[in-house]
Scaffold this active site. Structure first.
Site, PDB file in Angstrom:
ATOM      1  N   GLY A  90       0.835  -1.198   0.000  1.00  0.00           N
ATOM      2  CA  GLY A  90       0.000   0.000   0.000  1.00  0.00           C
ATOM      3  C   GLY A  90       0.862   1.237   0.000  1.00  0.00           C
ATOM      4  O   GLY A  90       2.075   1.184   0.229  1.00  0.00           O
ATOM      5  N   HIS A  91       0.213   2.363  -0.217  1.00  0.00           N
ATOM      6  CA  HIS A  91       0.941   3.631  -0.230  1.00  0.00           C
ATOM      7  C   HIS A  91      -0.013   4.728   0.211  1.00  0.00           C
ATOM      8  O   HIS A  91      -1.237   4.595   0.166  1.00  0.00           O
ATOM      9  CB  HIS A  91       1.510   3.929  -1.626  1.00  0.00           C
ATOM     10  CG  HIS A  91       0.464   4.072  -2.674  1.00  0.00           C
ATOM     11  ND1 HIS A  91      -0.130   5.277  -2.961  1.00  0.00           N
ATOM     12  CD2 HIS A  91      -0.094   3.157  -3.521  1.00  0.00           C
ATOM     13  CE1 HIS A  91      -1.008   5.113  -3.928  1.00  0.00           C
ATOM     14  NE2 HIS A  91      -1.003   3.833  -4.284  1.00  0.00           N
ATOM     15  N   GLY A  92       0.569   5.837   0.628  1.00  0.00           N
ATOM     16  CA  GLY A  92      -0.200   6.987   1.079  1.00  0.00           C
ATOM     17  C   GLY A  92       0.665   8.217   1.085  1.00  0.00           C
ATOM     18  O   GLY A  92       1.757   8.240   0.510  1.00  0.00           O
ATOM     19  N   ASP A 112      -6.801   8.807  14.414  1.00  0.00           N
ATOM     20  CA  ASP A 112      -7.026   8.421  13.010  1.00  0.00           C
ATOM     21  C   ASP A 112      -7.602   7.015  12.930  1.00  0.00           C
ATOM     22  O   ASP A 112      -7.108   6.170  12.173  1.00  0.00           O
ATOM     23  CB  ASP A 112      -5.719   8.521  12.216  1.00  0.00           C
ATOM     24  CG  ASP A 112      -5.968   8.513  10.705  1.00  0.00           C
ATOM     25  OD1 ASP A 112      -7.125   8.761  10.289  1.00  0.00           O
ATOM     26  OD2 ASP A 112      -5.021   8.242   9.941  1.00  0.00           O
TER      27      ASP A 112
END
Length: 690
Positions: A369-371, A488
């Site tokens: 994944g990435h962000g 979060d």
């Protein structure tokens, strides 16, 4: 002008003082400890022996004053008029310990003025019997009177003495001792004998059983010498020999004679005098403590070998946390000589190349994944032979600082929960490689959002919602106990330990559904976690899961995490996010539509920029002039929270009740994560998985 000073040039007019009778109430103030007596100071009490009691004569002009000292108790007891002509005063007396531990030293009584010498009076059990409180007993106080004064006294009341033994403190070492093995000689002490018909309650059970308390008032009694019960050897301090009886005086108000003995002060502060028979007593044995209330009980000395230290207090379930101040990240040097631009893109993200070497220890498998923070890659650890997940942050200073904060949080969690009972992600390793801070953790399955998306947004079974929410509340409660706010919480940050599932098809539905085999989860992504005592940014949380106090600018703390959990539970139940919006006014209007109107007090405390979202009547100002028609139609189609959970099921009703306690606008009145764990929804058994 000289200030006038009040001086007493003559003796007080005691006759005028007693013109209305004896005072009805006496207030006694006792110090915690009597002052030490010195040979240079006079004693606060008399030291000569108590003589025969003589009833006082009423004052008259024909009765001259005596030459001795007069001591008048203010509670109406008899006055004593000893005469120095008939009785020779002793020059010293045997030192005694009083109740406060004061050792009166020998002194010369004749060296003091006559008005300083006081005479002890007999103890009267019915003292202060004129008090409006019948159960308030105080020992008689004795005030010295001048020799020339004749007080006006009432007839003497019925005298009484306690029926039990009074303990005596340790005397001075110069007194004669008696061997412990030899049984003590018990004297004949006056004992209270009350007629059983006139006794208001059993004497053995009355509350005045301590050595410094007194028998009940208003009890006619008769004094007579009697033998007290025999005591065990070395139990209490007993006289060494019996004392000769003084001449008894026959009172007209008493049917029998009264034996008067020498008096020993128990407390100089209160001037309490107890009848004793001997001036000398045998000291107790060594290492034997004799409490005042149990002076007749044998107390076995405790040896050092028998001592057992007290048990340590059990540690709390969540002990006070120790926050990690700073993390020193080790640097892994790059052995290649390539330019750093070949590994990073223009935004500072690391370029993931499968089957490439990473940090001289890992082999890159694939991108997970990435962000905005960076990327997560799956790697194979050549040292352990296991797969792991590595979070590679962007090579930008602000993201590097954010990763250092996350490392502090992860180390604090690891130190406080080494066995990982609270379902938070565990830190395995960390290092700095090619200007990227890397965090190594265990490899888990999909996130809850990924599983929901892969399952065509079909809601989770109620049994799974119960299990997932209970673990989530437990993890968040643990973070709050460490002083951490996650800030979060969302389905993307809740990982499944295993995404293994089975596919089932229900007869009343036209589609198949995946059901998890295990609902065990791990809470991840602590990059935005904040310690409660550190700086709080103004805006936190993802939009769909943001609490109203953050939108209104009221500040935020632990309750904002609870609000986010409530949004996650509704999404698990319906398959859709509860607040699908990206604008503050629309977000507030959705809350008002689903949860009800806002509190006017909360609106008044909000920031000035947030108050423009509301009308004067407290309702949200929506729609605005630039609001699209599609958004207006969507907002009008929203259902209330009761309509969403309008299912005739007791389990669903309990879930609705829990959410009503979660979705409270005022964060101070919102349920906490620890309190939510005690909600009946988590104790209600749910048999079916669907």
């Amino acid at each position: 002008m000289h200030s006038l000073k009040r001086r007493r040039n003559h003796a007080p007019d005691w006759q005028d003082f007693y013109k209305n009778g004896v005072p009805q109430e006496v207030i006694v103030i006792e110090d915690s400890a009597s002052p030490r007596l010195t040979p240079n100071l006079p004693p606060p009490f008399s030291v000569h022996q108590l003589q025969s009691f003589v009833p006082p004569q009423p004052p008259s002009s024909s009765s001259p004053s005596t030459t001795g000292t007069v001591a008048v108790p203010i509670n109406g007891a008899n006055a004593v008029y000893p005469s120095t002509n008939s009785v020779s005063l002793p020059q010293s007396y045997d030192p005694w310990l009083d109740a406060n531990g004061v050792v009166p030293l020998p002194h010369d009584v004749a060296s003091h003025p006559s008005y300083m010498v006081q005479s002890p009076t007999s103890y009267h059990a019915c003292s202060n019997n004129q008090s409006p409180f019948p159960h308030s007993h105080h020992p008689p106080l004795h005030n010295p009177l001048p020799v020339s004064c004749q007080p006006v006294l009432r007839p003497p009341p019925v005298p009484q003495v306690p029926s039990h033994w009074y303990p005596v403190s340790l005397p001075s070492p110069n007194l004669p001792h008696q061997p412990i093995s030899k049984p003590p000689v018990i004297p004949n002490l006056p004992k209270l004998q009350v007629h059983p018909n006139r006794l208001p309650h059993p004497i053995h059970n009355h509350p005045y059983s301590s050595p410094t308390s007194y028998p009940p008032p208003l009890c006619p009694a008769t004094y007579c010498p009697s033998n007290p019960p025999q005591l065990a050897p070395a139990t209490a301090i007993a006289p060494s020999s019996q004392s000769s009886q003084h001449k008894s005086v026959n009172y007209s108000v008493t049917p029998s004679s009264i034996n008067n003995h020498t008096a020993v002060p128990l407390s100089p502060t209160l001037a309490v005098w107890l009848p004793m028979t001997q001036p000398t007593f045998q000291p107790p044995s060594a290492n034997v403590y004799q409490p005042a209330s149990n002076a007749n009980q044998v107390i076995t000395p405790v040896s050092i070998s028998d001592y057992r230290p007290p048990k340590k207090r059990k540690r709390a379930a969540w002990p006070p946390y120790k926050k990690v101040d700073r993390v020193n990240v080790p640097v892994v040097h790059d052995t290649t000589a390539f330019d750093p631009s070949t590994f990073d893109d223009d935004d500072g993200h690391y370029k993931v190349v499968p089957n490439s070497k990473f940090a001289n220890r890992y082999t890159v498998v694939r991108l997970l994944g990435h962000g905005t923070f960076g990327k997560v890659i799956q790697c194979y650890d050549q040292s352990t032979g296991r797969h792991c997940a590595i979070k590679v942050t962007r090579a930008i200073p602000k993201y590097r600082e954010a990763s250092l904060i996350e490392l502090r949080v992860l180390q604090t969690i690891a130190h406080s929960d080494p066995t990982n009972e609270n379902k938070c992600i565990q830190l395995r390793d960390y290092f700095d490689y090619r200007k990227h801070i890397c965090i190594v953790t265990d490899l888990f399955g999909w996130s809850v959002f990924d599983f929901l998306k892969n399952n065509n947004y079909i809601p989770f079974p109620l049994k799974h919602i119960q299990m997932l929410s209970q673990q989530l509340f437990k993890s968040v409660a643990f973070l709050h106990s460490l002083g951490l706010v996650h800030t979060d919480l969302k389905p993307e940050n809740v990982l499944l330990v295993s995404n293994a599932s089975r596919t089932i098809r229900l007869p009343y539905r036209n589609y198949s559904q995946k059901v998890l085999n295990s609902c065990e989860i791990r809470l991840i992504d602590f990059g935005s976690a904040t310690f409660e005592d550190e700086y709080h940014s103004s805006v936190v949380s993802t939009r769909h899961y943001r609490a109203p106090e953050i939108i209104l600018g009221l500040g935020w703390s632990y309750p904002c995490d609870v609000w986010s959990i409530g949004c996650i539970l509704v999404e698990l139940f319906t398959g859709q996010a509860l607040f699908q919006t990206h604008e503050d006014s629309e977000h507030l209007c959705m809350m008002e539509k689903i949860l009800g109107p806002f509190d006017r007090n909360m609106i008044s405390r909000s920031s000035r920029t947030s108050q423009r979202f509301f009308k004067s009547d407290g309702k949200v100002r929506y729609p605005l002039s630039n609001t699209p028609k599609k958004s207006i139609n969507y907002l009008q189609s929203l259902q209330t929270l009761e309509q969403i959970f309008a299912v005739s099921s007791p389990e669903v009703a309990l879930l609705l009740d829990l959410l009503k306690k979660v979705f409270v606008y005022d964060p101070k009145r919102r349920i906490t994560a620890k309190e939510a764990l005690w909600h009946p929804f988590f104790t209600q058994p749910i048999s079916s998985n669907l």
